[in-house]
Design an enzyme around this catalytic site. Sequence first.
Site, PDB file in Angstrom:
ATOM      1  N   PRO A  68       0.845  -1.192   0.000  1.00 23.81           N
ATOM      2  CA  PRO A  68       0.000   0.000   0.000  1.00 23.81           C
ATOM      3  C   PRO A  68       0.883   1.246   0.000  1.00 23.81           C
ATOM      4  O   PRO A  68       1.925   1.266   0.662  1.00 23.81           O
ATOM      5  CB  PRO A  68      -0.811  -0.132   1.292  1.00 23.81           C
ATOM      6  CG  PRO A  68      -0.041  -1.079   2.154  1.00 23.81           C
ATOM      7  CD  PRO A  68       0.716  -1.975   1.230  1.00 23.81           C
ATOM      8  N   HIS A  69       0.468   2.231  -0.767  1.00 17.42           N
ATOM      9  CA  HIS A  69       1.303   3.435  -0.875  1.00 17.42           C
ATOM     10  C   HIS A  69       0.462   4.636  -1.261  1.00 17.42           C
ATOM     11  O   HIS A  69      -0.636   4.501  -1.790  1.00 17.42           O
ATOM     12  CB  HIS A  69       2.418   3.226  -1.903  1.00 17.42           C
ATOM     13  CG  HIS A  69       1.923   2.882  -3.261  1.00 17.42           C
ATOM     14  ND1 HIS A  69       1.634   1.583  -3.632  1.00 17.42           N
ATOM     15  CD2 HIS A  69       1.648   3.639  -4.340  1.00 17.42           C
ATOM     16  CE1 HIS A  69       1.214   1.569  -4.891  1.00 17.42           C
ATOM     17  NE2 HIS A  69       1.203   2.800  -5.341  1.00 17.42           N
TER      18      HIS A  69
END
Length: 158
Positions: A68-69
């Site tokens: 996730p980013h």
Amino acid sequence: MKFADFVCKKAICPKLAATDKPAVVRELVQSLVDAGEIKAETFNDVVAAVLQREELGSTGIGRGVAVPHTKHASVEKLCGAVGVSQGGVDFASLDGDPVHLLFLLVSPPDRPGDHLRALENVSRQLRDDQFCRFLKQSYASEDIWELLEESDRNQYTS
């Protein structure tokens, strides 16, 4: 780019308590807040930005891994957290399998190159089955940090 360039040692979570995607994101963002990498007052905004990015398509890249980013103006430099979920989390991964290894990345919007290099490094290293197996079997932050350092050394000596 090395793991040591962006992973915050104090934001390693070897035993994630969360059992669903939003809670895991909150737990990882909180680890960056606790480590002093993200301001507490931006916690909700950063969580929302990561979850909004997830709506575009899951960052569960398969084989038990998710990255996730997001980009967020509240951070001055790229920072990352690492989490291990022993039970696995449904992350709507490409292969449908639960996620056990999570690398959360938050970067400033004006540094897209760093963001892409970090994503590239994480995805490249996490294609190594042995590396992933050792990470999943790590129950202490220090053990995970040592694996990341070893991966950095191997990356630049091979």
